[in-house]
Design an enzyme around this catalytic site. Sequence first.
Site, mmCIF file in Angstrom:
data_model
loop_
_atom_site.group_PDB
_atom_site.id
_atom_site.type_symbol
_atom_site.label_atom_id
_atom_site.label_comp_id
_atom_site.label_asym_id
_atom_site.label_seq_id
_atom_site.Cartn_x
_atom_site.Cartn_y
_atom_site.Cartn_z
ATOM 1 N N SER A 184 0.837 -1.200 0.000
ATOM 2 C CA SER A 184 0.000 0.000 0.000
ATOM 3 C C SER A 184 0.880 1.261 0.000
ATOM 4 O O SER A 184 1.658 1.460 -0.939
ATOM 5 C CB SER A 184 -0.955 -0.031 1.191
ATOM 6 O OG SER A 184 -1.961 0.968 1.051
ATOM 7 N N ASP A 212 -9.823 -4.158 -5.239
ATOM 8 C CA ASP A 212 -9.039 -3.062 -4.668
ATOM 9 C C ASP A 212 -9.306 -1.794 -5.474
ATOM 10 O O ASP A 212 -9.123 -1.776 -6.693
ATOM 11 C CB ASP A 212 -7.552 -3.427 -4.718
ATOM 12 C CG ASP A 212 -6.651 -2.357 -4.121
ATOM 13 O OD1 ASP A 212 -7.177 -1.366 -3.583
ATOM 14 O OD2 ASP A 212 -5.416 -2.524 -4.186
ATOM 15 N N HIS A 240 -8.013 -4.971 -0.920
ATOM 16 C CA HIS A 240 -6.816 -4.239 -0.533
ATOM 17 C C HIS A 240 -6.375 -4.726 0.851
ATOM 18 O O HIS A 240 -7.176 -4.809 1.775
ATOM 19 C CB HIS A 240 -7.095 -2.737 -0.478
ATOM 20 C CG HIS A 240 -5.849 -1.921 -0.323
ATOM 21 N ND1 HIS A 240 -5.020 -1.640 -1.378
ATOM 22 C CD2 HIS A 240 -5.273 -1.354 0.768
ATOM 23 C CE1 HIS A 240 -3.990 -0.926 -0.953
ATOM 24 N NE2 HIS A 240 -4.118 -0.739 0.346
#
Length: 335
Positions: free
Chosen positions: A176, A276, A306
Amino acid sequence: MSAAVSRKNPLQNVPWKIRLIMEFGSFLFRAAMRPNMTLNRRLLTLFDPKAAASSKPKNGVVSFDAAVDPSRNVWFRLYTTTSTNTSAKLPVVFFIHGGAYVFGAADSFGSDASCRRLSRQLSAAVVSVNYRLAPEHKFPSQLRDALDCLKYLDDHHSDDAFSCADVSRCFVAGESAGGNLAHHVALGAGELELKKVRVVGLVSIQPFFGGEERTESEIRMGRGVLGLDSTDWCWRAVLPDGSDRDHPAVNVSGPNAVDISGRGYPDTLCFIGGLDSLRDWGRRYCEWLKKSGKKVEVVDYPNAIHGFMSVQCEPEYGMFIEEVKNFMKKQNMAK
């Protein structure tokens, strides 16, 4: 896009326990984000338990902390597996945690658990970077911190503490926001004049990129922590004052992108997920790398949310480990 499609929840088939974690995380983040661009860090800390380093093996992994710059609270935690049956040195995974640049730490319970698993399952020495957070510290503070950790590893590679690590086989990895920062570290590493550390690969896990444009996946799947209002807040928190989301720290392949075609950049393995909201930005990133003449392999898991790595979503997590193993093996052979 029809209104019916935009209202449909693409996460409706995600297991309820995972959805509950996501909903709680969303509630917590929204409660902590203030309109004046300050963060209720005390509230977040209440739900961010810490894990101490351990010289005694935990599931076959030991760890210790190395102070890089105490005045900035910059340090890293080294994890090494004790379960290998060989005296050969371990490849290094230089791991950068996520958290939208505003949350998380190397000693957060979740990050500690993830890095222990990576060390054991990849048979690697994992260096987990602790960097300063926004909004208290704007970009490029985080990049400086990560690069200082990499330089520290290079300067101290001969210390007994790092005797098991082969720093000439270093893989930069991040999830991320950590995937975003890993990209910038991979670029910046070439300017450090490293003596022993050699970055031979980049593992980018659902990298946190963005831009002024709204992508289809952001509109369709942007909810909770990754809702547009939340991600916009995070970018305002981390970017230098007066910057918009086309800043090269955010939109690395956009109108203000750095030309990397003539610069050194490691072969890349990038993971994106079908559930995501950042998937479109991840795809653009990989397409841009290819156009810049860089080698990149894209792994797309259609049912991955995600953060699938952190919460160990199966079967994606098991496949992820095998993909990373194969990538590391291939890069090691090329070395």
